[in-house]
Design a protein around this motif. Structure first.
Motif, PDB file in Angstrom:
ATOM      1  N   ILE A 109       0.823  -1.203   0.000  1.00  0.00           N
ATOM      2  CA  ILE A 109       0.000   0.000   0.000  1.00  0.00           C
ATOM      3  C   ILE A 109       0.860   1.258   0.000  1.00  0.00           C
ATOM      4  CG2 ILE A 109      -0.258   0.163   2.515  1.00  0.00           C
ATOM      5  CD1 ILE A 109      -3.138   1.091   2.057  1.00  0.00           C
ATOM      6  N   ILE A 110       2.036   1.190   0.623  1.00  0.00           N
ATOM      7  CA  ILE A 110       2.940   2.345   0.644  1.00  0.00           C
ATOM      8  C   ILE A 110       3.510   2.587  -0.750  1.00  0.00           C
ATOM      9  CG2 ILE A 110       4.936   3.387   1.786  1.00  0.00           C
ATOM     10  CD1 ILE A 110       2.468   2.727   3.589  1.00  0.00           C
ATOM     11  N   ASP A 111       3.843   1.512  -1.458  1.00  0.00           N
ATOM     12  CA  ASP A 111       4.316   1.664  -2.841  1.00  0.00           C
ATOM     13  C   ASP A 111       3.221   2.248  -3.725  1.00  0.00           C
ATOM     14  OD1 ASP A 111       6.894   0.621  -2.409  1.00  0.00           O
ATOM     15  OD2 ASP A 111       6.134  -1.433  -2.541  1.00  0.00           O
ATOM     16  N   GLU A 112       2.007   1.762  -3.553  1.00  0.00           N
ATOM     17  CA  GLU A 112       0.883   2.210  -4.373  1.00  0.00           C
ATOM     18  C   GLU A 112       0.610   3.702  -4.194  1.00  0.00           C
ATOM     19  OE1 GLU A 112      -3.960   1.666  -4.515  1.00  0.00           O
ATOM     20  OE2 GLU A 112      -2.744   0.173  -3.463  1.00  0.00           O
ATOM     21  N   LEU A 113       0.745   4.179  -2.953  1.00  0.00           N
ATOM     22  CA  LEU A 113       0.389   5.557  -2.633  1.00  0.00           C
ATOM     23  C   LEU A 113       1.610   6.467  -2.514  1.00  0.00           C
ATOM     24  CD1 LEU A 113      -2.369   4.836   0.057  1.00  0.00           C
ATOM     25  CD2 LEU A 113      -2.629   5.076  -2.424  1.00  0.00           C
ATOM     26  N   ALA A 114       2.736   6.022  -3.031  1.00  0.00           N
ATOM     27  CA  ALA A 114       3.974   6.809  -2.934  1.00  0.00           C
ATOM     28  C   ALA A 114       3.764   8.220  -3.467  1.00  0.00           C
ATOM     29  CB  ALA A 114       5.098   6.126  -3.715  1.00  0.00           C
ATOM     30  N   GLY A 115       4.106   9.195  -2.644  1.00  0.00           N
ATOM     31  CA  GLY A 115       3.950  10.588  -3.045  1.00  0.00           C
ATOM     32  C   GLY A 115       2.753  11.275  -2.419  1.00  0.00           C
ATOM     33  N   TRP A 116       1.777  10.476  -1.935  1.00  0.00           N
ATOM     34  CA  TRP A 116       0.640  11.078  -1.242  1.00  0.00           C
ATOM     35  C   TRP A 116       1.122  11.720   0.056  1.00  0.00           C
ATOM     36  CZ3 TRP A 116      -4.711   8.326  -0.801  1.00  0.00           C
ATOM     37  CH2 TRP A 116      -5.188   7.978  -2.068  1.00  0.00           C
ATOM     38  N   PRO A 117       0.470  12.783   0.513  1.00  0.00           N
ATOM     39  CA  PRO A 117       0.759  13.289   1.855  1.00  0.00           C
ATOM     40  C   PRO A 117       0.526  12.198   2.899  1.00  0.00           C
ATOM     41  CG  PRO A 117      -0.521  14.883   0.617  1.00  0.00           C
ATOM     42  CD  PRO A 117      -0.496  13.624  -0.217  1.00  0.00           C
ATOM     43  N   ILE A 118       1.357  12.158   3.917  1.00  0.00           N
ATOM     44  CA  ILE A 118       1.318  11.059   4.879  1.00  0.00           C
ATOM     45  C   ILE A 118      -0.033  10.950   5.566  1.00  0.00           C
ATOM     46  CG2 ILE A 118       2.332  10.225   7.050  1.00  0.00           C
ATOM     47  CD1 ILE A 118       5.001  11.419   6.051  1.00  0.00           C
ATOM     48  N   VAL A 119      -0.662  12.068   5.885  1.00  0.00           N
ATOM     49  CA  VAL A 119      -1.956  12.000   6.569  1.00  0.00           C
ATOM     50  C   VAL A 119      -3.009  11.362   5.664  1.00  0.00           C
ATOM     51  CG1 VAL A 119      -2.734  14.320   5.885  1.00  0.00           C
ATOM     52  CG2 VAL A 119      -3.567  13.282   8.029  1.00  0.00           C
ATOM     53  N   GLN A 120      -2.905  11.561   4.360  1.00  0.00           N
ATOM     54  CA  GLN A 120      -3.850  10.929   3.438  1.00  0.00           C
ATOM     55  C   GLN A 120      -3.558   9.442   3.297  1.00  0.00           C
ATOM     56  OE1 GLN A 120      -4.330  13.042  -0.279  1.00  0.00           O
ATOM     57  NE2 GLN A 120      -4.398  15.021   0.744  1.00  0.00           N
ATOM     58  N   VAL A 121      -2.271   9.076   3.308  1.00  0.00           N
ATOM     59  CA  VAL A 121      -1.910   7.648   3.308  1.00  0.00           C
ATOM     60  C   VAL A 121      -2.495   6.984   4.553  1.00  0.00           C
ATOM     61  CG1 VAL A 121      -0.024   5.979   3.402  1.00  0.00           C
ATOM     62  CG2 VAL A 121       0.200   8.025   1.978  1.00  0.00           C
ATOM     63  N   ALA A 122      -2.351   7.651   5.694  1.00  0.00           N
ATOM     64  CA  ALA A 122      -2.881   7.105   6.947  1.00  0.00           C
ATOM     65  C   ALA A 122      -4.390   6.919   6.857  1.00  0.00           C
ATOM     66  CB  ALA A 122      -2.523   8.030   8.107  1.00  0.00           C
ATOM     67  N   GLY A 123      -5.089   7.892   6.290  1.00  0.00           N
ATOM     68  CA  GLY A 123      -6.526   7.776   6.137  1.00  0.00           C
ATOM     69  C   GLY A 123      -6.924   6.596   5.261  1.00  0.00           C
ATOM     70  N   GLU A 124      -6.188   6.398   4.185  1.00  0.00           N
ATOM     71  CA  GLU A 124      -6.471   5.277   3.281  1.00  0.00           C
ATOM     72  C   GLU A 124      -6.178   3.948   3.961  1.00  0.00           C
ATOM     73  OE1 GLU A 124      -7.831   3.657  -0.332  1.00  0.00           O
ATOM     74  OE2 GLU A 124      -7.970   5.674   0.519  1.00  0.00           O
ATOM     75  N   ILE A 125      -5.117   3.891   4.757  1.00  0.00           N
ATOM     76  CA  ILE A 125      -4.806   2.676   5.516  1.00  0.00           C
ATOM     77  C   ILE A 125      -5.966   2.335   6.456  1.00  0.00           C
ATOM     78  CG2 ILE A 125      -3.333   1.748   7.366  1.00  0.00           C
ATOM     79  CD1 ILE A 125      -0.985   3.253   6.019  1.00  0.00           C
ATOM     80  N   GLY A 126      -6.476   3.346   7.158  1.00  0.00           N
ATOM     81  CA  GLY A 126      -7.585   3.119   8.063  1.00  0.00           C
ATOM     82  C   GLY A 126      -8.810   2.558   7.362  1.00  0.00           C
ATOM     83  N   LYS A 127      -9.110   3.095   6.166  1.00  0.00           N
ATOM     84  CA  LYS A 127     -10.265   2.624   5.404  1.00  0.00           C
ATOM     85  C   LYS A 127     -10.085   1.177   4.959  1.00  0.00           C
ATOM     86  CE  LYS A 127     -11.464   7.158   3.442  1.00  0.00           C
ATOM     87  NZ  LYS A 127     -11.500   7.966   2.191  1.00  0.00           N
ATOM     88  N   ARG A 128      -8.917   0.880   4.403  1.00  0.00           N
ATOM     89  CA  ARG A 128      -8.719  -0.455   3.837  1.00  0.00           C
ATOM     90  C   ARG A 128      -8.632  -1.536   4.900  1.00  0.00           C
ATOM     91  NH1 ARG A 128      -4.750   0.045  -1.445  1.00  0.00           N
ATOM     92  NH2 ARG A 128      -5.584   2.025  -2.243  1.00  0.00           N
ATOM     93  N   TYR A 129      -8.040  -1.189   6.037  1.00  0.00           N
ATOM     94  CA  TYR A 129      -7.903  -2.175   7.110  1.00  0.00           C
ATOM     95  C   TYR A 129      -9.053  -2.101   8.107  1.00  0.00           C
ATOM     96  CZ  TYR A 129      -3.241  -3.475   5.524  1.00  0.00           C
ATOM     97  OH  TYR A 129      -2.189  -3.957   4.779  1.00  0.00           O
ATOM     98  N   GLN A 130      -9.960  -1.155   7.881  1.00  0.00           N
ATOM     99  CA  GLN A 130     -11.138  -0.987   8.734  1.00  0.00           C
ATOM    100  C   GLN A 130     -10.740  -0.861  10.208  1.00  0.00           C
ATOM    101  OE1 GLN A 130     -13.670  -4.322   7.550  1.00  0.00           O
ATOM    102  NE2 GLN A 130     -14.642  -3.031   5.995  1.00  0.00           N
ATOM    103  N   VAL A 131      -9.750   0.021  10.420  1.00  0.00           N
ATOM    104  CA  VAL A 131      -9.273   0.303  11.768  1.00  0.00           C
ATOM    105  C   VAL A 131      -9.603   1.760  12.078  1.00  0.00           C
ATOM    106  CG1 VAL A 131      -7.280   0.370  13.307  1.00  0.00           C
ATOM    107  CG2 VAL A 131      -7.407  -1.366  11.513  1.00  0.00           C
ATOM    108  N   ASP A 132     -10.158   1.986  13.244  1.00  0.00           N
ATOM    109  CA  ASP A 132     -10.607   3.327  13.622  1.00  0.00           C
ATOM    110  C   ASP A 132      -9.490   4.072  14.341  1.00  0.00           C
ATOM    111  OD1 ASP A 132     -12.155   5.552  14.079  1.00  0.00           O
ATOM    112  OD2 ASP A 132     -13.149   4.724  15.847  1.00  0.00           O
ATOM    113  N   PHE A 133      -8.894   5.037  13.646  1.00  0.00           N
ATOM    114  CA  PHE A 133      -7.914   5.916  14.271  1.00  0.00           C
ATOM    115  C   PHE A 133      -7.970   7.266  13.573  1.00  0.00           C
ATOM    116  CE2 PHE A 133      -5.415   3.286  11.205  1.00  0.00           C
ATOM    117  CZ  PHE A 133      -5.075   4.263  10.290  1.00  0.00           C
TER     118      PHE A 133
END
Length: 206
Positions: free
Chosen positions: A59-83
Motif C-alpha cells: 500500500i505504501i508503494d501504491e500511494l507513494a507521493g501522497w501526503p502522509i496523513v492521506q496515506v494514513a486515512g487510506e490505511i484506516g479505510k482499507r484495514y477498517q481500523v478506527d484511528f
C-alpha cells in the motif's frame, strides 16, 4: 533503484533523458533522491502494530507521493481500523525522524544529476513528506543548499496525484510548467506531473 556499480550508467542515461529545453528540474525526495523507502515502510508498520494490525508494504508503494496523513486515512479505510489519520501520521513522523531517518542513503545517480545541473537550471524538490522530515533528508544527502524551492505536504490545497504541488513549485521559481521536468518514482507523482502539464522521468524504471 540504483546499485553502486550501475550508478554511472544510470547517471549517463538520466542526463541523456533530461536533455532538452527545460528551465527547471523538480525532484521528488523519498524514493527518488533518497533511498529511504524501506525506512518509511518500517515506520508505517511500527505504527500499524501499535493499533493491532499488520500492514502490507504494497500500500505504501501504491500511494507513494501522497501526503502522509492521506496515506494514513487510506490505511484506516482499507484495514477498517478506527484511528485519527492526523495522529497516525504524527506518530509515524516521530518514529521516522527519531529512529529510522538515520538509515537514509542517496540514490547516487539522481543526487549526482541534481548536483551537476544546479546553477544551470532552477532546482526544486516537491514531496508528500513533512517539511521537517524532507529538510532533514536533504541535509543528510548534502544537497539542501542547492534546492531553491521546497514544496511539502499540506502546503497546497491538494497533494499528489493532483497537480497543485508541482504548479506551486513552478510559480515560486517563475518558470512555466511546460518548461519543467519532473523526476519521480511513484505513479501518483507521475500523474501529478502530467496534470500540471510537465514532462517527467520515472526513476524506478531506469
Amino acid at each position: 533503484m540504483s546499485g553502486p556499480s550501475s550508478s554511472p550508467d544510470k547517471q549517463a542515461l538520466l542526463t541523456r533523458l533530461s536533455t532538452g529545453n527545460f528551465d527547471a528540474f523538480l525532484y521528488d525526495c523519498d524514493g527518488t533522491l533518497a533511498d529511504n523507502m524501506g525506512a518509511h515502510k518500517a515506520s508505517y508498520r511500527a505504527v500499524a502494530a501499535m493499533y493491532g494490525f499488520e500492514l502490507d508494504d504494497a500500500i505504501i508503494d501504491e500511494l507513494a507521493g501522497w501526503p502522509i496523513v492521506q496515506v494514513a486515512g487510506e490505511i484506516g479505510k482499507r484495514y477498517q481500523v478506527d484511528f485519527d489519520p492526523a495522529v497516525f501520521a504524527q506518530q509515524k513522523n516521530i518514529l521516522y525522524e527519531g529512529s529510522f531517518i538515520k538509515e537514509t542513503k542517496p540514490i547516487e545517480f539522481v543526487v549526482a544529476h541534481l548536483k551537476a545541473h544546479a546553477g544551470k537550471v532552477r532546482i526544486g524538490v516537491v514531496s508528500g513528506g513533512s517539511r521537517a522530515s524532507v529538510s532533514k533528508t536533504l541535509r543528510l544527502l548534502g544537497i539542501s543548499q542547492l534546492v531553491e524551492v521546497l514544496v511539502c505536504a499540506g502546503e497546497t490545497p491538494n497533494g499528489k496525484p493532483f497537480p497543485d504541488p508541482f504548479l506551486y513549485a513552478a510559480k515560486q521559481l517563475s518558470v512555466e510548467p511546460s518548461r519543467c521536468l519532473v523526476f519521480e518514482d511513484g505513479i501518483p507523482g507521475v500523474r501529478a506531473a502530467e496534470a500540471a502539464g510537465m514532462r517527467w522521468i520515472r526513476i524506478d524504471h531506469l
